[in-house]
Design a protein around this motif. Structure first.
Motif, PDB file in Angstrom:
ATOM      1  N   MET A   1      -4.797  -1.662  -3.996  1.00 29.67           N
ATOM      2  CA  MET A   1      -4.023  -0.971  -3.062  1.00 29.67           C
ATOM      3  C   MET A   1      -2.541  -1.177  -3.355  1.00 29.67           C
ATOM      4  O   MET A   1      -1.993  -2.438  -3.416  1.00 29.67           O
TER       5      MET A   1
ATOM      6  N   ASP B   1       6.629  12.588  -0.902  1.00 27.66           N
ATOM      7  CA  ASP B   1       5.492  11.846  -1.282  1.00 27.66           C
ATOM      8  C   ASP B   1       4.892  12.378  -2.401  1.00 27.66           C
ATOM      9  O   ASP B   1       4.601  13.571  -2.353  1.00 27.66           O
TER      10      ASP B   1
ATOM     11  N   TRP C   1      -8.629   8.587  -3.827  1.00 30.29           N
ATOM     12  CA  TRP C   1      -8.735   9.448  -5.036  1.00 30.29           C
ATOM     13  C   TRP C   1      -8.149   8.976  -6.141  1.00 30.29           C
ATOM     14  O   TRP C   1      -7.347   8.007  -6.195  1.00 30.29           O
TER      15      TRP C   1
ATOM     16  N   TYR D   1       0.458  14.036   4.377  1.00 26.15           N
ATOM     17  CA  TYR D   1      -0.721  13.323   4.438  1.00 26.15           C
ATOM     18  C   TYR D   1      -0.816  12.672   5.973  1.00 26.15           C
ATOM     19  O   TYR D   1       0.149  12.230   6.720  1.00 26.15           O
TER      20      TYR D   1
ATOM     21  N   GLU E   1       6.037  16.780   0.825  1.00 23.59           N
ATOM     22  CA  GLU E   1       4.933  16.523   0.007  1.00 23.59           C
ATOM     23  C   GLU E   1       4.371  17.910  -0.710  1.00 23.59           C
ATOM     24  O   GLU E   1       4.100  18.776   0.213  1.00 23.59           O
TER      25      GLU E   1
ATOM     26  N   SER F   1       1.457   6.498  -3.653  1.00 27.17           N
ATOM     27  CA  SER F   1       0.586   5.547  -3.735  1.00 27.17           C
ATOM     28  C   SER F   1       0.130   5.268  -4.874  1.00 27.17           C
ATOM     29  O   SER F   1      -0.533   6.134  -5.689  1.00 27.17           O
TER      30      SER F   1
ATOM     31  N   SER G   1       0.746  -1.143  -0.032  1.00 19.01           N
ATOM     32  CA  SER G   1       0.174  -0.120   0.056  1.00 19.01           C
ATOM     33  C   SER G   1       0.990   1.137  -0.064  1.00 19.01           C
ATOM     34  O   SER G   1       2.094   1.068   0.200  1.00 19.01           O
ATOM     35  N   GLY G   2       0.393   2.170  -0.095  1.00 18.05           N
ATOM     36  CA  GLY G   2       0.900   3.578  -0.115  1.00 18.05           C
ATOM     37  C   GLY G   2       1.555   3.811   1.340  1.00 18.05           C
ATOM     38  O   GLY G   2       2.854   4.310   1.505  1.00 18.05           O
ATOM     39  N   VAL G   3       0.944   3.459   2.543  1.00 21.49           N
ATOM     40  CA  VAL G   3       1.390   3.667   3.644  1.00 21.49           C
ATOM     41  C   VAL G   3       2.474   2.905   3.932  1.00 21.49           C
ATOM     42  O   VAL G   3       3.557   2.982   4.759  1.00 21.49           O
TER      43      VAL G   3
ATOM     44  N   SER H   1      -2.373   3.194  -5.492  1.00 22.76           N
ATOM     45  CA  SER H   1      -3.621   2.857  -5.369  1.00 22.76           C
ATOM     46  C   SER H   1      -4.668   4.117  -5.978  1.00 22.76           C
ATOM     47  O   SER H   1      -5.706   3.902  -6.221  1.00 22.76           O
ATOM     48  N   LYS H   2      -3.742   5.314  -6.143  1.00 19.31           N
ATOM     49  CA  LYS H   2      -4.501   6.410  -6.707  1.00 19.31           C
ATOM     50  C   LYS H   2      -4.437   6.398  -8.533  1.00 19.31           C
ATOM     51  O   LYS H   2      -5.089   5.723  -8.850  1.00 19.31           O
TER      52      LYS H   2
HETATM   53  C1  LIG Z   1      -3.609   7.858  -0.181  1.00 22.35           C
HETATM   54  C2  LIG Z   1      -2.226   8.491   0.001  1.00 22.35           C
HETATM   55  C3  LIG Z   1      -1.323   7.731   0.691  1.00 22.35           C
HETATM   56  C4  LIG Z   1      -1.488   6.305   1.001  1.00 22.35           C
HETATM   57  O1  LIG Z   1      -1.634   5.403   0.114  1.00 22.35           O
HETATM   58  P1  LIG Z   1      -2.567   4.060   0.518  1.00 22.35           P
HETATM   59  O2  LIG Z   1      -2.309   3.322  -0.858  1.00 22.35           O
HETATM   60  O3  LIG Z   1      -3.808   4.609   0.654  1.00 22.35           O
HETATM   61  O4  LIG Z   1      -2.091   3.562   1.393  1.00 22.35           O
HETATM   62  C5  LIG Z   1       0.072   8.426   0.858  1.00 22.35           C
HETATM   63  N1  LIG Z   1       0.197   9.724   0.514  1.00 22.35           N
HETATM   64  C6  LIG Z   1      -0.992  10.284  -0.076  1.00 22.35           C
HETATM   65  C7  LIG Z   1      -0.579  11.834  -0.466  1.00 22.35           C
HETATM   66  C8  LIG Z   1      -2.007   9.716  -0.230  1.00 22.35           C
HETATM   67  O5  LIG Z   1      -3.058  10.641  -0.728  1.00 22.35           O
END
Ligand SMILES: *Cc1c(COP(=O)(O)O)cnc(C)c1O
Length: 395
Positions: free
Chosen positions: A223, A189, A343, A118, A160, A211, A92-94, A213-214
């Protein structure tokens, strides 16, 4: 995994289409197939012993080190990140944020984190990293002189741009240069812009995470996260990721690779639609302020224009109302915007936000007024504006 240097002269859109599609990984088909496997079977024990615990990229050893589907995605991401020697994928991004932090920081280190990071990045600093003996101070990235003073003795800086929820821009190349002079590592980020909109390594950062996921996934159905870096930091990221036993599934990697091929056209369309919606919102009497660096009126617009080559569909606006329930009323009334987190998908989202609860030192541009974040999808912007007009009539 090292990028294919031959593609570096090509434009980003072309690299998106070609990235990671090595013949030995794709076989006769276009995209790398889903390549499932944990065990590597050897014909003889001598062959197993000769293979040893092969640690090279692109050599199948054991499923936890990935396989062609994951390598192809990682290589494609490296090919679109100028200056990157390799990319590590995370579940995941986290998880990517954690992987980067743990590759750079050790007990006793001091971390400087932008105050508009974030929220889970902030929580990681004040939670996990604090428990490991890393001390974090938050800073306003627009106050360069205060940053110059604070960075002395720091191990690393977390940036960021634009920041989460409030979208303030900062001078990334300047902050990264000051950090480098002070001997600190700069991590960014870059989820908002992606490498198509901002080349983080080329602008002085040491490690770029996002991330997936976006924008890369782009369809709200997976994810994943990534971190890319030059030789030195790629090696550190890769080692820690192996030590943590992190691997992404080949199914998700194939979905992300598919999303990547269309990311350029999606981001261009979403950026153009977001700018139209933001400009329309700016002119509405129910709207006090639009927080969006794409807008010429935004205080961060000049920096965005100077350093960025693109944007995305994500921005926020503040209502001209002192009724805290007004943002939820607008979100509930919207028919074309879903209410939800995340998003960057093909569908539009709206989310009431309270950024002031995630700030230590930066003043919140909402000043406590009700506000919403919008993720503009691929619908027709005229339909989205009509939907917003009907919802704003209730404020
Ligand atoms: C959503 C997001 C993350 C984390 O990503 P996930 O895939 O949801 O864990 C990290 N940084 C920013 C700026 C985000 O919007």
């Amino acid at each position: 995994m090292s990028g294919d240097g031959d593609d570096q002269h090509l434009k980003p859109a072309t690299r998106l289409v070609r990235g990671g599609r090595r013949k030995e990984w794709t076989g006769p088909v276009v995209n790398p197939p889903v390549w499932r496997g944990s065990t590597h079977l050897y014909d003889t024990d001598a062959e197993r012993q000769a293979a040893g615990s092969n640690n090279a990229d692109g050599q199948f050893f054991y499923g936890r080190r990935g396989a062609p589907t994951q390598w192809a995605l990682a290589e494609a991401l490296t090919q679109i990140e100028p200056g990157a020697d390799g990319t590590v994928l995370y579940p995941s991004g986290v998880a990517a944020i954690a992987g980067v932090m743990l590759a750079v920081l050790k007990p006793g280190d001091r971390l400087l984190m932008t105050d508009n990071a974030y929220d889970p990045s902030r929580s990681m600093a004040t939670g996990l990293l604090a428990r490991l003996g890393v001390e974090t101070s938050f800073f306003d990235p627009r106050d360069v002189e205060a940053f110059r003073a604070a960075v002395a003795g720091a191990r690393a800086v977390w940036l960021e741009a634009p920041g989460s929820l409030t979208f303030e821009m900062c001078d990334v190349p300047l902050l990264a240069a000051i950090a480098r002079e002070a001997g600190a590592v700069t991590m960014i980020d870059n989820t908002w812009a992606s490498p198509l909109g901002f080349a983080g390594l080329e602008h002085g950062c040491d490690i770029v995470m996002m991330s997936l996921s976006k924008h890369v996934g782009g369809h709200s159905d997976l994810m994943m996260g990534s971190a890319s870096a030059g030789k030195r930091w790629y090696a550190a990221l890769r080692r820690v990721s192996h030590e943590l036993g992190q691997v992404v599934s080949p199914d998700d990697a194939a979905l992300a690779a598919r999303g990547l091929r269309t990311m350029g056209v999606r981001l261009a369309a979403q950026t153009a639609a977001a700018l139209r919606v933001a400009e329309w919102l700016e002119a509405q009497p129910q709207v006090a302020r639009v927080l969006c660096p794409l807008l010429p009126s935004d205080p961060g617009h000049a920096l965005w224009k100077r350093d960025f080559t693109g944007g995305c569909g994500l921005f926020a606006f503040v209502l001209a109302s002192d009724d805290p329930a007004a943002s939820a009323r607008v979100a509930d009334a919207l028919a074309l915007f879903g209410i939800g987190y995340s998003w960057g998908g093909f569908e539009s989202l709206a989310l009431p936000i309270t950024p002031q609860s995630y700030r230590s030192c930066m003043p919140c541009p909402c000043g406590g007024a009700p506000a919403l974040r919008l993720s503009i999808g691929l619908e027709d912007a005229d339909d989205l504006i009509a939907d917003l007009a009907a919802a704003l009539a209730l404020v």
